[in-house]
Motif scaffolding. Structure first.
Motif, PDB file in Angstrom:
ATOM      1  N   UNK A  87     124.825 -96.837  -5.301  1.00 33.60           N
ATOM      2  CA  UNK A  87     124.184 -98.142  -5.444  1.00 33.60           C
ATOM      3  C   UNK A  87     122.970 -97.959  -6.329  1.00 33.60           C
ATOM      4  N   UNK A  88     122.891 -98.798  -7.373  1.00 31.89           N
ATOM      5  CA  UNK A  88     121.788 -98.747  -8.321  1.00 31.89           C
ATOM      6  C   UNK A  88     121.076-100.097  -8.326  1.00 31.89           C
ATOM      7  N   UNK A  89     119.793-100.075  -8.713  1.00 32.75           N
ATOM      8  CA  UNK A  89     118.988-101.291  -8.709  1.00 32.75           C
ATOM      9  C   UNK A  89     118.103-101.311  -9.928  1.00 32.75           C
ATOM     10  N   UNK A  90     117.870-102.509 -10.450  1.00 26.10           N
ATOM     11  CA  UNK A  90     116.837-102.690 -11.469  1.00 26.10           C
ATOM     12  C   UNK A  90     116.293-104.105 -11.312  1.00 26.10           C
ATOM     13  N   UNK A  91     115.135-104.309 -11.868  1.00 25.47           N
ATOM     14  CA  UNK A  91     114.500-105.627 -11.828  1.00 25.47           C
ATOM     15  C   UNK A  91     114.382-106.121 -13.257  1.00 25.47           C
TER      16      UNK A  91
END
Length: 95
Positions: A87-91
């Motif tokens: 699971x990867x995240x960015x804003x």
């Protein structure tokens, strides 16, 4: 004034190595306007990134590493969930 919204990218890899190739994926984009459809499994023929490392190079942060799968003796060839999920995240800024 710009606000930030979160995007989540789920990549399933062929092997546990972060540089292994992507075999399945899903993207959940909090920056999309309400009512606009999210990307669903099978919407695209090509993954958005070839590997987790490629996604990291484009600004994604890994927030979950895949646990090592447990194979029961005699069931090594049973089908089930894809074992190497990251699971990867960015804003991203939205106005």
């Amino acid at each position: 004034m710009a606000n930030e919204r979160q995007q989540l990218l789920i990549l399933h890899l062929a092997m546990p190595d972060l540089d292994s190739h992507t075999v399945a994926w899903a993207l959940y984009d909090g920056a999309l306007p309400a009512g606009q459809l999210q990307m669903n499994t099978g919407d695209q023929n090509e993954p958005p990134y070839k590997s987790v490392i490629d996604a990291m190079r484009n600004g994604w942060f890994v927030i979950q590493l895949a646990p090592a799968p447990t194979y029961l003796r005699g069931a090594e060839h049973e089908s089930g969930h894809l074992p190497y999920e990251y699971v990867l995240e960015r804003r991203v800024a939205v106005s």
